[in-house]
Scaffold this active site. Structure first.
Site, PDB file in Angstrom:
ATOM      1  N   PRO A 159       0.902  -1.148  -0.052  1.00 28.90           N
ATOM      2  CA  PRO A 159      -0.089   0.069  -0.122  1.00 28.90           C
ATOM      3  C   PRO A 159       0.862   1.146   0.103  1.00 28.90           C
ATOM      4  O   PRO A 159       1.722   1.293   0.745  1.00 28.90           O
ATOM      5  CB  PRO A 159      -0.812   0.000   1.329  1.00 28.90           C
ATOM      6  N   ASN A 160       0.563   2.096  -0.895  1.00 28.70           N
ATOM      7  CA  ASN A 160       0.783   3.442  -1.001  1.00 28.70           C
ATOM      8  C   ASN A 160       2.258   4.009  -1.557  1.00 28.70           C
ATOM      9  O   ASN A 160       2.712   4.808  -1.673  1.00 28.70           O
ATOM     10  CB  ASN A 160       0.863   4.102   0.240  1.00 28.70           C
TER      11      ASN A 160
ATOM     12  N   ARG B 299       4.171  11.161  -1.482  1.00 23.39           N
ATOM     13  CA  ARG B 299       3.773  10.689  -0.015  1.00 23.39           C
ATOM     14  C   ARG B 299       4.764  11.199   0.764  1.00 23.39           C
ATOM     15  O   ARG B 299       6.137  10.130   0.755  1.00 23.39           O
ATOM     16  CB  ARG B 299       3.421   9.295   0.278  1.00 23.39           C
TER      17      ARG B 299
ATOM     18  N   TYR C 282      10.315   9.017   2.433  1.00 19.10           N
ATOM     19  CA  TYR C 282      10.515   8.100   1.489  1.00 19.10           C
ATOM     20  C   TYR C 282      11.335   8.601   0.230  1.00 19.10           C
ATOM     21  O   TYR C 282      11.418   7.948  -0.784  1.00 19.10           O
ATOM     22  CB  TYR C 282       9.135   7.666   1.035  1.00 19.10           C
TER      23      TYR C 282
ATOM     24  N   ASN D 199       8.270  -5.059  -0.294  1.00 20.59           N
ATOM     25  CA  ASN D 199       8.025  -4.044   0.811  1.00 20.59           C
ATOM     26  C   ASN D 199       6.574  -4.060   1.013  1.00 20.59           C
ATOM     27  O   ASN D 199       5.646  -3.629   0.259  1.00 20.59           O
ATOM     28  CB  ASN D 199       8.397  -2.790  -0.140  1.00 20.59           C
TER      29      ASN D 199
ATOM     30  N   ALA E 262       2.723  -0.770   5.214  1.00 17.71           N
ATOM     31  CA  ALA E 262       1.796  -1.046   6.307  1.00 17.71           C
ATOM     32  C   ALA E 262       1.306  -2.246   6.611  1.00 17.71           C
ATOM     33  O   ALA E 262       1.319  -2.622   8.005  1.00 17.71           O
ATOM     34  CB  ALA E 262       0.516   0.004   6.453  1.00 17.71           C
TER      35      ALA E 262
ATOM     36  N   GLU F 227      12.719  -8.934   3.027  1.00 14.37           N
ATOM     37  CA  GLU F 227      11.927  -7.844   3.098  1.00 14.37           C
ATOM     38  C   GLU F 227      12.531  -6.605   2.898  1.00 14.37           C
ATOM     39  O   GLU F 227      13.688  -6.365   3.531  1.00 14.37           O
ATOM     40  CB  GLU F 227      11.467  -7.891   4.595  1.00 14.37           C
TER      41      GLU F 227
ATOM     42  N   HIS G 204      12.404  -1.900   3.504  1.00 15.51           N
ATOM     43  CA  HIS G 204      11.714  -0.617   3.756  1.00 15.51           C
ATOM     44  C   HIS G 204      12.582   0.288   3.402  1.00 15.51           C
ATOM     45  O   HIS G 204      13.669   0.420   3.591  1.00 15.51           O
ATOM     46  CB  HIS G 204      11.299  -0.574   5.116  1.00 15.51           C
TER      47      HIS G 204
ATOM     48  N   ARG H 130      11.272   4.745  13.768  1.00 14.47           N
ATOM     49  CA  ARG H 130      10.103   5.263  13.595  1.00 14.47           C
ATOM     50  C   ARG H 130       9.163   5.057  14.861  1.00 14.47           C
ATOM     51  O   ARG H 130       9.552   4.725  15.746  1.00 14.47           O
ATOM     52  CB  ARG H 130       9.394   5.088  12.003  1.00 14.47           C
TER      53      ARG H 130
END
Length: 146
Positions: free
Chosen positions: A9-10, A17, A22, A74, A77, A98, A100, A107
């Site tokens: 997502p996103n 964003r 990012y 990735n 969320a 994985e 990110h 964070r």
């Protein structure tokens, strides 16, 4: 070697964003970057992005049936919420890395939990979009028995 790069997502909103987390590269920039890196190493890369958990599960499963050698994911969320993605990666037993873009470990508290990590051979965080390139290297090592 064939790999599938899955973005959750996103990720399609890269460059728009939260650029402080990012960066300003767009999703299209990311795909071109990974594709060029893979091509220079003789790797065939396929790409998929969805904002829908079930679609991501479907593509993880399809990677198995399509004869992919590994997955870079990735989960966005869904990293912090999806046991379904964990189960899908466990089911297909393909080496999975994985990724990110941001340093999730620095964070918010809720970002400290990754369900999918238990099924992955490696996790790369905080290297911006170059983290995907490190993930390609990780999969090459895993698939070549290094």
């Amino acid at each position: 070697m064939k790999i599938l790069v899955i973005n959750g997502p996103n990720l399609n909103m890269l460059g728009i964003r939260e650029p402080e987390h990012y960066g300003r590269e767009t999703y299209e920039d990311l795909i071109q970057k990974i594709d060029a890196y893979c091509a220079s190493r003789g790797i065939e890369a396929a790409f998929y992005q969805s904002n829908h958990e079930g679609d991501l599960v479907d593509h993880i499963q399809e990677a198995y049936f399509a004869g992919m050698d590994g997955i870079i994911i990735n989960p966005g969320a869904y990293t912090h919420t999806s046991i379904a993605l964990l189960d899908a990666v466990n089911a297909v037993k393909l080496p999975t890395v994985e990724v990110h873009i941001s340093a999730v470990e620095t964070r918010e508290d809720f970002r400290q939990v990754s369900f999918i990590r238990a099924a992955c051979i490696a996790t790369i965080t905080g290297q911006g979009t170059d983290g995907y390139l490190r993930a390609v290297d990780q999969l090459m090592e895993a698939c070549n028995g290094a």
